[in-house]
Every structure is written in C-alpha cells, then in structure tokens.
Write an enzyme that holds these catalytic residues in place. Structure first.
Site, PDB file in Angstrom:
ATOM      1  N   GLY A  16       0.790  -1.223   0.000  1.00 23.17           N
ATOM      2  CA  GLY A  16       0.000   0.000   0.000  1.00 23.17           C
ATOM      3  C   GLY A  16       0.822   1.272   0.000  1.00 23.17           C
ATOM      4  O   GLY A  16       1.855   1.370  -0.686  1.00 23.17           O
ATOM      5  N   ALA A  86       2.832   1.794   9.800  1.00 19.90           N
ATOM      6  CA  ALA A  86       1.960   0.624   9.970  1.00 19.90           C
ATOM      7  C   ALA A  86       0.735   0.963  10.806  1.00 19.90           C
ATOM      8  O   ALA A  86       0.812   1.701  11.796  1.00 19.90           O
ATOM      9  CB  ALA A  86       2.732  -0.519  10.627  1.00 19.90           C
ATOM     10  N   ILE A  88      -3.614  -0.647  11.679  1.00 22.48           N
ATOM     11  CA  ILE A  88      -4.701  -1.573  11.405  1.00 22.48           C
ATOM     12  C   ILE A  88      -6.038  -0.922  11.755  1.00 22.48           C
ATOM     13  O   ILE A  88      -6.105   0.000  12.570  1.00 22.48           O
ATOM     14  CB  ILE A  88      -4.554  -2.897  12.187  1.00 22.48           C
ATOM     15  N   ASP A  91     -13.127  -2.070  12.689  1.00 19.96           N
ATOM     16  CA  ASP A  91     -14.267  -1.162  12.813  1.00 19.96           C
ATOM     17  C   ASP A  91     -15.508  -1.898  13.318  1.00 19.96           C
ATOM     18  O   ASP A  91     -15.898  -2.929  12.760  1.00 19.96           O
ATOM     19  CB  ASP A  91     -14.581  -0.517  11.467  1.00 19.96           C
ATOM     20  N   TYR A 150      -9.759   3.336  16.199  1.00 17.06           N
ATOM     21  CA  TYR A 150      -8.840   3.857  15.187  1.00 17.06           C
ATOM     22  C   TYR A 150      -8.663   5.370  15.337  1.00 17.06           C
ATOM     23  O   TYR A 150      -7.542   5.881  15.303  1.00 17.06           O
ATOM     24  CB  TYR A 150      -9.365   3.524  13.794  1.00 17.06           C
ATOM     25  N   PRO A 179      -2.451  11.420   5.323  1.00 14.25           N
ATOM     26  CA  PRO A 179      -3.053  11.247   4.001  1.00 14.25           C
ATOM     27  C   PRO A 179      -4.564  11.388   4.051  1.00 14.25           C
ATOM     28  O   PRO A 179      -5.216  10.993   5.025  1.00 14.25           O
ATOM     29  CB  PRO A 179      -2.675   9.805   3.616  1.00 14.25           C
ATOM     30  N   GLY A 180      -5.126  11.942   2.993  1.00 10.39           N
ATOM     31  CA  GLY A 180      -6.559  11.883   2.802  1.00 10.39           C
ATOM     32  C   GLY A 180      -6.913  10.628   2.033  1.00 10.39           C
ATOM     33  O   GLY A 180      -6.231   9.608   2.133  1.00 10.39           O
TER      34      GLY A 180
END
Length: 246
Positions: A16, A86, A88, A91, A150, A179-180
């Site tokens: 990614g 990194a 994770i 949700d 998160y 980042p968006g």
C-alpha cells in the site's frame, strides 16, 4: 547499495502507501528497511522488486518491536529516517467493540510507534541527526462512526508527534503526515470506489476532484525528510486535495 548510504526504516513498508514510501526513500538514495508483520511473500517480492531490506516485526507487541530495533541497529546501523506507517483497522459500533478490538488497534497504531521511536531515538541523538515521520489519519482530527479505536489511536499519534518533537529537539525532527483519500486496493474495497456512484460521491467532497495517489503521499514524505523542511517540526501535513482544510 553500500553500508555508507543513510538508512531509512518504514513500518508497514511492503504494501500500500507504505510500499510507495519505501520506494521513494530508496529512490532518494537511502538503504530502505521495511518492517512487515505477517505477509512474508509480499515482503520477499518487495525486497526483490524494489531493493528493500525486510524485517519481520509485530508492531502490536512491544517485545517484538524492541527486538527488531536491536536487530536493525546491530546489523544495519542507525536510521537517519524513521517512518511509523503501519496501522490496522477493526471497525465496529462503539457498543459492540471488544477489549481486544480496542487494545489491538491502540497497540499497533499508537504503542508501536512509541516503542520503536524510543528504541531508535538514543542512537539517533548520538548520531546527531534524524527525522521521524508518523503517518496519521484524518480520523485523528475528525471523528467517524464505528471507528472509535482507530480515531483515538490516530489522535494519540498526533499528540505523540508533538511531544516527541519537543523532547528530541533540536537534533531529531518529528512530524505527522496525514493522508486523505488515497487510491489503494484497501481503500477501493473499503469504500466500494469501483462503484461509479460511490466514487462520484467521494469526489464531490474533494475540491481537487480526484482521489490522491500513493505518489502524492510520497511527495509529501520527500519534503518532510529533506532539507527544505529543516525548520519544520511538531507539525501535521495533511495531503487530501482540500477535503478537510484543518
């Protein structure tokens, strides 16, 4: 690349956005070491295709993090650049979130950067130079549904950035790159961006009328680790096409 080239360490650096950051640092002349958690095949491909050094570490496990840091220092030297990328997601609605859901995300996204930076910082200070870039998220600034763990981890990462910028100055600069919406496979799947109506709805919220690319984020990283940002520390750099403007 010889051992005399500067070393950069990128967590989550084989997939990614993290892979784009690793590739950019490699292109800038760094020996680039990417930490990965479990996908050994992807790590081996990244090492082979992009000239990366790869080391396994579980960012959610402090013992694993510190063992990896000791290995890096002993075998590869002191990082000049550390990118804590990194992270994770797990949700769920707040009332359904388990203690394990909470701890896993906080341990990886917030405690991982704390332990790794603390493990490298003494050597970076002794070396007289260093740059740390923590990769945050817009949800660290604006809440969303079903992501309290998160969002809390990324808000904490932003404050960690500021505290470290104070305590490691003037030798080590510490900034947060946020980042968006960035076009990765994970984002496309998560937001169903392969559906035209869903993509159009997202684009309508972004003044630049496009979703960012991993190279857009790598451009911002290049600025934050380079000489043009030598007077920048403790800051957040939001790369989102104007979507949030905070």
């Amino acid at each position: 690349m010889t051992r005399t080239a500067p070393l950069a360490v990128v967590t989550g650096g084989t997939r990614g956005i993290g892979l784009s950051l690793s590739r950019r640092l490699r292109g800038l002349g760094y020996r680039t070491l990417a930490l990965y958690r479990s996908d050994k095949d992807a790590a081996l491909r990244a090492a082979d295709e992009h000239g990366l050094i790869t080391v396994q570490a579980d960012l959610g496990d402090s013992a694993s993090v510190r063992a990896a840091a000791r290995h890096v220092l002993a075998e590869h030297g002191v990082p000049e650049v550390l990118v804590n990328n990194a992270g994770i997601n797990i949700d769920r609605p707040f009332l359904e979130l388990t203690e394990e859901d909470w701890r896993s995300v906080l341990d990886t996204n917030l405690s991982g950067p704390f332990h790794l930076t603390q493990a490298f910082a003494p050597a970076m200070l002794d070396a007289g130079t260093g740059t740390v870039v923590n990769v945050g998220a817009t949800t660290g600034l604006r809440p969303r549904n079903n992501g309290v763990n998160y969002a809390a981890s990324k808000a904490g990462l932003l404050q960690l950035t500021k505290c470290l910028a104070l305590e490691l100055a003037p030798t080590v600069r510490v900034n947060c790159l946020i980042p968006g919406m960035t076009e990765t496979q994970e984002l496309v799947e998560r937001f169903r961006l392969d559906e035209p109506e869903r993509r159009a709805a997202v684009l309508a919220e972004i003044p630049q009328r496009r979703i960012g690319t991993p190279d857009d984020i790598a451009d911002a990283l290049e600025y934050l680790v380079g000489p043009l940002s030598r007077y920048v520390t403790g800051q957040k750099l939001i790369v989102d096409g104007g979507q949030f403007m905070w």
